[in-house]
Motif scaffolding. Structure first.
Motif, PDB file in Angstrom:
ATOM      1  N   LYS A  26      48.437 -45.086  44.299  1.00 44.26           N
ATOM      2  CA  LYS A  26      47.230 -44.446  43.780  1.00 44.26           C
ATOM      3  C   LYS A  26      46.335 -43.975  44.920  1.00 44.26           C
ATOM      4  N   LYS A  27      46.204 -44.824  45.964  1.00 41.55           N
ATOM      5  CA  LYS A  27      45.384 -44.450  47.116  1.00 41.55           C
ATOM      6  C   LYS A  27      45.979 -43.245  47.832  1.00 41.55           C
ATOM      7  N   GLN A  28      47.309 -43.276  48.006  1.00 42.28           N
ATOM      8  CA  GLN A  28      47.964 -42.150  48.671  1.00 42.28           C
ATOM      9  C   GLN A  28      47.857 -40.879  47.833  1.00 42.28           C
ATOM     10  N   ALA A  29      47.950 -41.027  46.490  1.00 39.45           N
ATOM     11  CA  ALA A  29      47.800 -39.857  45.624  1.00 39.45           C
ATOM     12  C   ALA A  29      46.400 -39.265  45.756  1.00 39.45           C
ATOM     13  N   LYS A  30      45.371 -40.166  45.837  1.00 42.13           N
ATOM     14  CA  LYS A  30      43.997 -39.682  46.023  1.00 42.13           C
ATOM     15  C   LYS A  30      43.860 -38.991  47.379  1.00 42.13           C
ATOM     16  N   GLU A  31      44.455 -39.581  48.420  1.00 44.25           N
ATOM     17  CA  GLU A  31      44.393 -38.969  49.745  1.00 44.25           C
ATOM     18  C   GLU A  31      45.081 -37.603  49.742  1.00 44.25           C
ATOM     19  N   ILE A  32      46.212 -37.516  49.018  1.00 46.13           N
ATOM     20  CA  ILE A  32      46.913 -36.226  48.934  1.00 46.13           C
ATOM     21  C   ILE A  32      46.047 -35.201  48.200  1.00 46.13           C
ATOM     22  N   THR A  33      45.385 -35.659  47.108  1.00 44.14           N
ATOM     23  CA  THR A  33      44.493 -34.745  46.375  1.00 44.14           C
ATOM     24  C   THR A  33      43.346 -34.281  47.255  1.00 44.14           C
ATOM     25  N   ASP A  34      42.749 -35.230  48.015  1.00 50.06           N
ATOM     26  CA  ASP A  34      41.656 -34.866  48.921  1.00 50.06           C
ATOM     27  C   ASP A  34      42.145 -33.906  50.002  1.00 50.06           C
ATOM     28  N   LEU A  35      43.337 -34.179  50.529  1.00 47.54           N
ATOM     29  CA  LEU A  35      43.888 -33.293  51.555  1.00 47.54           C
ATOM     30  C   LEU A  35      44.134 -31.893  51.003  1.00 47.54           C
ATOM     31  N   LYS A  36      44.643 -31.833  49.764  1.00 46.47           N
ATOM     32  CA  LYS A  36      44.863 -30.529  49.143  1.00 46.47           C
ATOM     33  C   LYS A  36      43.549 -29.792  48.951  1.00 46.47           C
ATOM     34  N   SER A  37      42.501 -30.555  48.503  1.00 43.01           N
ATOM     35  CA  SER A  37      41.185 -29.946  48.317  1.00 43.01           C
ATOM     36  C   SER A  37      40.628 -29.447  49.647  1.00 43.01           C
ATOM     37  N   ASN A  38      40.746 -30.284  50.696  1.00 41.29           N
ATOM     38  CA  ASN A  38      40.275 -29.872  52.025  1.00 41.29           C
ATOM     39  C   ASN A  38      41.051 -28.670  52.531  1.00 41.29           C
ATOM     40  N   LEU A  39      42.362 -28.676  52.258  1.00 37.81           N
ATOM     41  CA  LEU A  39      43.189 -27.547  52.681  1.00 37.81           C
ATOM     42  C   LEU A  39      42.773 -26.271  51.963  1.00 37.81           C
ATOM     43  N   LEU A  40      42.476 -26.401  50.657  1.00 37.06           N
ATOM     44  CA  LEU A  40      42.031 -25.236  49.891  1.00 37.06           C
ATOM     45  C   LEU A  40      40.694 -24.720  50.414  1.00 37.06           C
ATOM     46  N   ASN A  41      39.754 -25.656  50.708  1.00 38.65           N
ATOM     47  CA  ASN A  41      38.460 -25.244  51.254  1.00 38.65           C
ATOM     48  C   ASN A  41      38.626 -24.588  52.621  1.00 38.65           C
ATOM     49  N   THR A  42      39.511 -25.181  53.439  1.00 40.40           N
ATOM     50  CA  THR A  42      39.758 -24.612  54.765  1.00 40.40           C
ATOM     51  C   THR A  42      40.356 -23.220  54.654  1.00 40.40           C
ATOM     52  N   GLN A  43      41.297 -23.059  53.704  1.00 40.80           N
ATOM     53  CA  GLN A  43      41.910 -21.748  53.502  1.00 40.80           C
ATOM     54  C   GLN A  43      40.880 -20.733  53.020  1.00 40.80           C
ATOM     55  N   THR A  44      39.965 -21.199  52.128  1.00 43.61           N
ATOM     56  CA  THR A  44      38.904 -20.308  51.645  1.00 43.61           C
ATOM     57  C   THR A  44      37.990 -19.886  52.787  1.00 43.61           C
ATOM     58  N   ASP A  45      37.587 -20.868  53.621  1.00 44.30           N
ATOM     59  CA  ASP A  45      36.743 -20.552  54.778  1.00 44.30           C
ATOM     60  C   ASP A  45      37.466 -19.615  55.741  1.00 44.30           C
ATOM     61  N   LEU A  46      38.773 -19.849  55.927  1.00 40.83           N
ATOM     62  CA  LEU A  46      39.554 -18.998  56.822  1.00 40.83           C
ATOM     63  C   LEU A  46      39.622 -17.574  56.285  1.00 40.83           C
ATOM     64  N   ASP A  47      39.855 -17.450  54.973  1.00 40.55           N
ATOM     65  CA  ASP A  47      39.897 -16.110  54.371  1.00 40.55           C
ATOM     66  C   ASP A  47      38.543 -15.422  54.495  1.00 40.55           C
ATOM     67  N   LYS A  48      37.443 -16.202  54.293  1.00 41.99           N
ATOM     68  CA  LYS A  48      36.102 -15.629  54.407  1.00 41.99           C
ATOM     69  C   LYS A  48      35.836 -15.181  55.833  1.00 41.99           C
ATOM     70  N   THR A  49      36.227 -16.028  56.804  1.00 34.75           N
ATOM     71  CA  THR A  49      36.042 -15.669  58.220  1.00 34.75           C
ATOM     72  C   THR A  49      36.855 -14.445  58.582  1.00 34.75           C
ATOM     73  N   GLU A  50      38.097 -14.403  58.079  1.00 35.94           N
ATOM     74  CA  GLU A  50      38.960 -13.252  58.355  1.00 35.94           C
ATOM     75  C   GLU A  50      38.371 -11.985  57.750  1.00 35.94           C
ATOM     76  N   SER A  51      37.809 -12.114  56.516  1.00 38.40           N
ATOM     77  CA  SER A  51      37.187 -10.957  55.876  1.00 38.40           C
ATOM     78  C   SER A  51      35.957 -10.499  56.646  1.00 38.40           C
ATOM     79  N   GLU A  52      35.120 -11.468  57.104  1.00 35.96           N
ATOM     80  CA  GLU A  52      33.930 -11.112  57.880  1.00 35.96           C
ATOM     81  C   GLU A  52      34.316 -10.501  59.213  1.00 35.96           C
ATOM     82  N   LYS A  53      35.433 -10.971  59.786  1.00 37.68           N
ATOM     83  CA  LYS A  53      35.873 -10.421  61.062  1.00 37.68           C
ATOM     84  C   LYS A  53      36.361  -8.985  60.905  1.00 37.68           C
TER      85      LYS A  53
END
Length: 207
Positions: free
Chosen positions: A94-121
């Motif tokens: 359960k803990k690992q599943a939560k960590e995986i979910t958090d990692l996926k969420s962080n990865l999605l946020n990072t990808q969103t920020d990366l796309d935003k930065t790429e668009s601004e660039k």
């Protein structure tokens, strides 16, 4: 020759049987109700139990009550340990599943920020309007080209006006010169007429 071979085979068979019997005996001696796995403890109880035939002719195993109670206690302890390990494993999963979910969420946020930065660039803001770099460069060079064209047009108009002004000035100077010449001629003519008139007046007085 054949008898020697037969004796050798018989000797090996007897030796193997004795060794196997000894290993079984040692294995049985190593079994215990208080040590080993639950399976080995069951084996121990079965080996220590007695056989008897019931009145219906069916065979039964007689097991000592204390062995059965001890085996039950060990089995319950083993089940508790297994349940505890299972609960711990489930908690870890359960803990690992939560960590995986958090990692996926962080990865999605990072990808969103990366796309935003790429668009601004790749885009630039002009008067609050987002434009691509290509469109921005085209607009800027168009404005520069327009300003340059206007500058060249004003330079041409200035030179043309300057030339017209010079021509007008030259024409004015020529007109002024002609007027001055004409004025001189008119003045001389007027003076000549006055002299002639004065001469006529003098002649009339003498007459």
């Amino acid at each position: 020759m054949k008898s020697i071979k037969h004796l050798t085979i018989a000797f090996l068979f007897i030796f193997t049987s004795v060794s196997f019997s000894q290993s079984k005996t040692e294995e049985a001696d190593n079994l215990s109700i208080n040590s080993g796995t639950i399976n080995s403890q069951f084996e121990y109880v079965l080996k220590k139990s007695g056989n008897f035939r019931g009145t219906n002719g069916q065979m039964y195993e007689a097991v000592q009550l204390n062995m059965l109670l001890t085996l039950r206690a060990h089995t319950i302890d083993s089940l508790k340990t297994a349940y505890k390990d299972l609960a711990n494993t489930q908690a870890v999963v359960k803990k690992q599943a939560k960590e995986i979910t958090d990692l996926k969420s962080n990865l999605l946020n990072t990808q969103t920020d990366l796309d935003k930065t790429e668009s601004e660039k790749n885009n630039m803001s002009l008067f609050g309007i987002q434009m691509s770099k290509t469109g921005y460069n085209v607009l800027m060079w168009s404005i520069i080209a327009g300003l340059l064209a206007m500058l060249l047009f004003f330079i041409y108009k200035f030179k043309n006006s300057n030339a017209i002004t010079k021509d007008a000035k030259n024409s004015l100077e020529e007109i002024e010169e002609e007027f001055e010449e004409h004025r001189k001629i008119a003045l001389e003519r007027e003076q000549k007429v006055r002299r002639q008139l004065q001469d006529e007046i003098n002649k009339q007085k003498k007459a």
